[in-house]
Write an enzyme that holds these catalytic residues in place. Sequence first.
Site, mmCIF file in Angstrom:
data_model
loop_
_atom_site.group_PDB
_atom_site.id
_atom_site.type_symbol
_atom_site.label_atom_id
_atom_site.label_comp_id
_atom_site.label_asym_id
_atom_site.label_seq_id
_atom_site.Cartn_x
_atom_site.Cartn_y
_atom_site.Cartn_z
ATOM 1 N N GLY A 63 -2.936 -2.839 -2.242
ATOM 2 C CA GLY A 63 -1.650 -3.453 -1.922
ATOM 3 C C GLY A 63 -1.683 -4.269 -0.652
ATOM 4 O O GLY A 63 -2.571 -4.124 0.190
ATOM 5 N N SER A 102 -5.360 5.769 -0.733
ATOM 6 C CA SER A 102 -5.275 4.311 -0.818
ATOM 7 C C SER A 102 -6.515 3.726 -1.487
ATOM 8 O O SER A 102 -7.645 4.088 -1.167
ATOM 9 C CB SER A 102 -5.121 3.747 0.593
ATOM 10 O OG SER A 102 -4.939 2.370 0.528
ATOM 11 N N SER A 103 -6.264 2.824 -2.429
ATOM 12 C CA SER A 103 -7.387 2.167 -3.113
ATOM 13 C C SER A 103 -7.992 1.180 -2.125
ATOM 14 O O SER A 103 -7.297 0.287 -1.636
ATOM 15 C CB SER A 103 -6.897 1.399 -4.329
ATOM 16 O OG SER A 103 -6.047 2.197 -5.100
ATOM 17 N N THR A 142 -1.485 2.666 -8.177
ATOM 18 C CA THR A 142 -2.546 3.410 -8.846
ATOM 19 C C THR A 142 -1.961 4.492 -9.743
ATOM 20 O O THR A 142 -2.408 4.691 -10.865
ATOM 21 C CB THR A 142 -3.493 4.017 -7.792
ATOM 22 O OG1 THR A 142 -3.996 2.939 -7.011
ATOM 23 C CG2 THR A 142 -4.633 4.755 -8.423
ATOM 24 N N SER A 196 0.837 -1.193 0.000
ATOM 25 C CA SER A 196 0.000 0.000 0.000
ATOM 26 C C SER A 196 0.879 1.252 0.000
ATOM 27 O O SER A 196 1.783 1.397 0.815
ATOM 28 C CB SER A 196 -0.883 -0.022 1.236
ATOM 29 O OG SER A 196 -1.706 1.097 1.221
ATOM 30 N N GLY A 197 0.602 2.124 -0.955
ATOM 31 C CA GLY A 197 1.366 3.365 -1.052
ATOM 32 C C GLY A 197 2.612 3.246 -1.888
ATOM 33 O O GLY A 197 3.415 4.179 -1.969
ATOM 34 N N GLU A 232 -1.142 -5.291 2.911
ATOM 35 C CA GLU A 232 -1.065 -4.357 4.031
ATOM 36 C C GLU A 232 -1.059 -5.042 5.382
ATOM 37 O O GLU A 232 -1.679 -6.081 5.577
ATOM 38 C CB GLU A 232 -2.168 -3.289 3.945
ATOM 39 C CG GLU A 232 -3.568 -3.804 3.903
ATOM 40 C CD GLU A 232 -4.576 -2.688 3.560
ATOM 41 O OE1 GLU A 232 -4.195 -1.672 2.967
ATOM 42 O OE2 GLU A 232 -5.755 -2.869 3.898
ATOM 43 N N ASN A 246 -1.205 5.397 3.106
ATOM 44 C CA ASN A 246 -1.319 6.058 1.810
ATOM 45 C C ASN A 246 -2.473 7.054 1.854
ATOM 46 O O ASN A 246 -3.579 6.697 2.234
ATOM 47 C CB ASN A 246 -1.569 4.983 0.738
ATOM 48 C CG ASN A 246 -1.700 5.570 -0.655
ATOM 49 O OD1 ASN A 246 -1.587 6.785 -0.845
ATOM 50 N ND2 ASN A 246 -1.939 4.709 -1.621
HETATM 51 N N1 LIG Z 1 5.378 8.023 -9.953
HETATM 52 C C1 LIG Z 1 4.967 8.808 -8.981
HETATM 53 N N2 LIG Z 1 5.231 10.110 -9.015
HETATM 54 C C2 LIG Z 1 4.839 10.943 -8.035
HETATM 55 N N3 LIG Z 1 4.189 10.541 -6.931
HETATM 56 C C3 LIG Z 1 3.886 9.234 -6.835
HETATM 57 C C4 LIG Z 1 4.259 8.308 -7.833
HETATM 58 N N4 LIG Z 1 3.841 7.102 -7.465
HETATM 59 C C5 LIG Z 1 3.219 7.279 -6.275
HETATM 60 N N5 LIG Z 1 3.244 8.557 -5.892
HETATM 61 C C6 LIG Z 1 2.694 9.162 -4.651
HETATM 62 O O1 LIG Z 1 2.420 8.122 -3.755
HETATM 63 C C7 LIG Z 1 1.054 8.087 -3.424
HETATM 64 C C8 LIG Z 1 0.608 6.658 -3.299
HETATM 65 O O2 LIG Z 1 0.612 6.051 -4.541
HETATM 66 P P1 LIG Z 1 -0.562 5.080 -4.993
HETATM 67 O O3 LIG Z 1 -1.857 5.596 -4.560
HETATM 68 O O4 LIG Z 1 -0.375 4.826 -6.423
HETATM 69 O O5 LIG Z 1 -0.202 3.802 -4.145
HETATM 70 P P2 LIG Z 1 -0.855 2.367 -4.272
HETATM 71 O O6 LIG Z 1 0.257 1.431 -4.500
HETATM 72 O O7 LIG Z 1 -1.939 2.396 -5.256
HETATM 73 O O8 LIG Z 1 -1.382 2.130 -2.821
HETATM 74 P P3 LIG Z 1 -2.707 1.374 -2.362
HETATM 75 O O9 LIG Z 1 -2.427 -0.061 -2.411
HETATM 76 O O10 LIG Z 1 -2.849 1.884 -0.967
HETATM 77 O O11 LIG Z 1 -3.810 1.803 -3.233
HETATM 78 C C9 LIG Z 1 0.369 8.848 -4.526
HETATM 79 O O12 LIG Z 1 -0.816 9.433 -4.101
HETATM 80 C C10 LIG Z 1 1.402 9.870 -4.900
HETATM 81 O O13 LIG Z 1 1.346 10.944 -4.028
HETATM 82 MG MG LIG Z 2 -3.937 2.247 -5.151
#
Ligand SMILES: Nc1ncnc2c1ncn2[C@@H]1O[C@H](COP(=O)(O)OP(=O)(O)OP(=O)(O)O)[C@@H](O)[C@H]1O
Ligand SMILES: [Mg+2]
Length: 1214
Positions: free
Chosen positions: A408, A184-185, A136, A131-132, A410, A181
């Site tokens: 993700g 977070s999705s 996404t 997660s994070g 967690e 996050n």
């Molecule tokens: N390539 C990137 N560039 C800039 N910021 C990023 C990037 N990837 C992630 N982030 C930052 O990290 C945060 C978390 O990323 P994201 O929501 O994609 O995580 P996730 O893996 O989907 O987590 P979850 O499993 O909780 O949904 C984003 O909101 C953003 O602020």
């Molecule tokens: Mg996500």
Amino acid sequence: MVGSKKVVNHNNNVPIIEDHKKQTYHWQSEAGAKKSSVDDMVLLTKITEDAITDNLKRRFLEDKIYTYIGPVLVAVNPFKQLPYFGEREIEMYQGAAQYEVPPHIYSLADNMYRNMLIDSDSQCVIISGESGAGKTVSAKFIMNYITRVSGGGQKVQQVKEIILESNPLLESFGNAKTTRNNNSSRFGKYVEIQFSRGGEPLGGKISNFLLEKSRVHSLNEGERSFHIFYQICAGATPEMKSDLGVVSPEYFKYLNQSGVYKVDGTNDAHEFQETLRAMSVMGITEGIQMDILRIVAAILHMSNVSFMEQNNAAFITDPNFLEFPAYLLGIDSQVLGQKLVSRVFDSKWGGKSERVDVTLNTEQAQFTRDAWTKGLYSRLFDYIVETVNGAMVTDANLMCMGILDIYGFEIFAKNGFEQFCINYVNEKLQQIFIELTLKSEQEEYHSEGIQWSPIKFFDNKVVCDLIETKRPPGIMCILDDTCATMSAKSEGADEDFHRKMESQVGTNPYYQKFNNGFTIKHYAGNVSYHIDNFCEKNRDVLFVDIIEVMQKSSNAFIRSLFPDVIQSGAKGRPTTAGTKIRTQANELVTTLMKCMPHYIRCIKPNETKKPHDWDDQMVKHQVGYLGLKENIRVKRAGFAYRRPYHKFLQRYAILTRETWPSWHGDLVQGIHHIMQSVNMDPSQYQIGRSKIFVKDPESLYMLEESRERKYDHHARIIQMAFKKFFSKQRYLKEREEASDLLVNRKERCRYSLNRNFHGDYIGVEYKPGICALIPRREKVEFALTVDKFDRKFRKTKRDLIVTKSNLYLIGRVQVKKGPDKCKFIDVIKRKIELENIVQATLSTYQDDLVLIHVRNDYESLLEVKLKTEFLMVLNRKLKERHNRELPLNFINSFDFRVRKTGWGGGGVRKVMFSAGPTEEPHFTVAGSTLTVRIAQGLPSSSRPGLHRDITPDIRILANTMRAPAHNSSNRNFNKHGPTKPSYRPPDPASLPPRPANLPPSPANLPPSPPSLDRHSPNSSKFITRPSGPAPGIPGTRGPPIGGRGFPVIPGGGRGSPIGMGGGRGPRMGTGSIRGPRPVGRGGGRGPSNLPVNNPPFRLPVLSPPIPNMQPPPPPSDPPPANQPTIGTGNKLYPSRGGANLQQVSMPKKPPIEKPKPKIPQVRALYNYDASDTDELTFVEGDILQLVHEDASGWSTCKLRGREGFCPANYLEKI
Ligand SMILES: Nc1ncnc2c1ncn2[C@@H]1O[C@H](COP(=O)(O)OP(=O)(O)OP(=O)(O)O)[C@@H](O)[C@H]1O
Ligand SMILES: [Mg+2]
């Protein structure tokens, strides 16, 4: 890098501009410096978790977040916006091979997209990470890239908008701030984009997985509920607020329990507008949007309904709190209150049906309220997903690209049923990764008999089995069994489940019991789950009487969310949440397995969410459980590509004559034959029992490249035929148009009257120096090297370029200092906006002088050999863009206002014309007057079409002009008359750079004629700014193409084959000059010493329409040795003649020798159709007299009394 000469680096990824002003990408700024990390970890010297972590860290600190392990992309979350996700990168990654460009998610996306098109196979990308970690965000980058690079009309644009807008919509209802996050999705999603065969997105489908709906009513410390709740509070209009009763989030129990209302960097009010907009894009009407918001608000209001207990029965503390939710849900407030504190059970568990009417205690009433709200919310969420799907549904059965962005893995302080399901799905995804990248790959080598030493890895199948198997029963089965035997009330069920687990899976090494729960040793770490509410959450039923109430709502939309058919006494077990997620996960695995998989392994570098913060231990842990080390090991020893024999043969059949269209012999022999034809290093491939394995991706690129060039070549031939047909008509029209400008005003030069207009006589697209000076959007309409007169009437060479909006005079200067010292570079000497050209003045004689008058500026006196075409182009552009014609003034004495430079510059010069003895102009300077004397030309009333037989070859003219172009800035004008001519056949060095090894024509086609030219003349009139590939120019001295053998692989180095500018090839959509054109003019025969480790190939791409398809026309007769020229001594026209062509005397031309009886003879090997009037048409077997052989590849021959040019490689000497 700035200021250096060569921009080509390892990545070869920038437009090559041989100019000191070139751009560099941030990651190139280190070019030349020692590299501290590797782009592909397969290249690591040590393969340990430390080394991997260290490599990722070094890159992360340099803002390089992407790294490969072969085809797998490892992405580290930078927690900041990086600058390399713009238009420029989108363009740069299109069609680029992975090794050509720095690691990037666009490269992976491009690869997926092109693989899909090439193989007509569906693709998927599995994005995993905790997660994070950035899953996404990665998914969104991919969707963005794909929607940008794929074409499509209005309908397709709409589909793209829906795909993109589905993200903010689903995120506002399905994402929330967690401690790990901020966005977070809280649901998993698999987005499938469906494409037409041409690669246009026609539709899509989203599958959603297990929304964490308990978040509606319970929040962990430091967390928020779903974004939409905060958005509505922040962003609703005053009317909405009063209608929905929405106030600040602190007012609502569901939101104030954690005390967190804001998320850093998020503007809820703004996002609310985005959500509404996205709903509109999905086609959700304003009325339904309000209904949706009513439900959201009703849920918030429900949270404020509280209970107190008397005699073990719950009462509503303040019935006033029932009014608003009841109003919003369209139900009676009393019914709402009653259903919250009592319940009619209609239990169908265990095959029995019982109907029980009971009053609830406070705890149960709260449970009912929360079940009600989360039931409402999850149905609302499903409705939104369905609506998105409905908006982009297509019934065509198409290839698709799937993007899996699942919640993700967690671990929280307290983990419940939701975490159990989430982590289970992640476990399944890890299984796929292991299956496809580690396990089956190794098994395949084994079964195919490929030499292989096995690599050990942890296979998490044991953990998946512990959770999901039916026999022996895994945890989910045990849970379902417990639920099936549960009575209407669930007291004691969780403990029962706990006991059963202990007895059935207690000995499993990946399971461990503790007081209130159990621990599972997941691939990503040990997670302890508390068993509270496991059964209730798994049962996941909304009470029947609640459904019945909702079905009676006065709001039609709300009623539509409860279509349930309630049957008392229905048989069989209802589906539990566990079964649902297990089924979905397994279906997902099946879907993914049907596609060509790609992987992104996201890594979270810290828990602080701060940029440049690197937690070594945390990353190392992820590196470990993601199996990156094993991944590298397998990749390092493995093969990049495998294909069943027949598929391979089918794909590369076109590479050899023998295999095209199909190979009928032994399959393995066919494969060897193809491999030999491209000179594939035998160590680069192995033949298995049913498949061929290719070791390095570069070798595959080589095959793809050869294949593409073959298709490209055929396409060119077809296009050529079309162009030839249409261009003939166009030429006639243009000639007329040009002639109209001069008719009855200026004597005509016989050569210009009937010639074809080609537009670009310089070959601008082969001149990176010039290209760099002219903005890409400016299409080159006319380009020719001309003479410019200075204040003293000295001539200087300039490249005259007319684009849609400007006229450029480009010269060359020597660099005075810096690394490029002494080198010549192109510079703009004068740029005139077309709208500022007020007039052109010419004489009435046949000379080529044109005076350009510029508004409020000095004038330019030019000698433009192709003035008619030049004026026609200028006039046309002025008409098109400025709605006016170019005023032309014909006068034999005019003033020439020169440029004011320094102290003594400026002033006016005079130019006078008079009749002279020769058709070569004779220039005399006396004081500030230039006198031009020239013989009479064709009458000014001449029109094209009268003298079609004589069509001087403008192209050789241009080439000849080009050879000495710019080579002196101050060549002395010969005031005393013509100097000795200095014509010689064009210097090969002055010819356009040509691909090192051109592919031969397909076996059954005749050879293309050789070319002298820099450009493909017949189309150059419409040359656009270079966009990608150079046009195919047949090899000058190549063997007769066809007839002989196999495709030729371009020679080593990075010189790209035809159709590729410096390693970058034709691309979909926009293109640009990508690199220096390969130099060298070998024919189609060059040996192929392809260095496999560093080959000049790129990924297969679809070729865009190929510009400049016409075969270059032949050279004309070289001017005679003593033809007069002036100034530079490079007069290019053949001598001018009088009106009567029969009597044309070519004054200085040596008498044409009569063919001598002993003249050598040649035999035609192929048929050849003349493409211009000065060529000969002949058929295979014809015997021709060879009058003159020329290094250009065009011989002068005689056939049936007619003399003309013939392509030398169509002939053999006899
Ligand atoms: N390539 C990137 N560039 C800039 N910021 C990023 C990037 N990837 C992630 N982030 C930052 O990290 C945060 C978390 O990323 P994201 O929501 O994609 O995580 P996730 O893996 O989907 O987590 P979850 O499993 O909780 O949904 C984003 O909101 C953003 O602020
Ligand atoms: Mg996500």
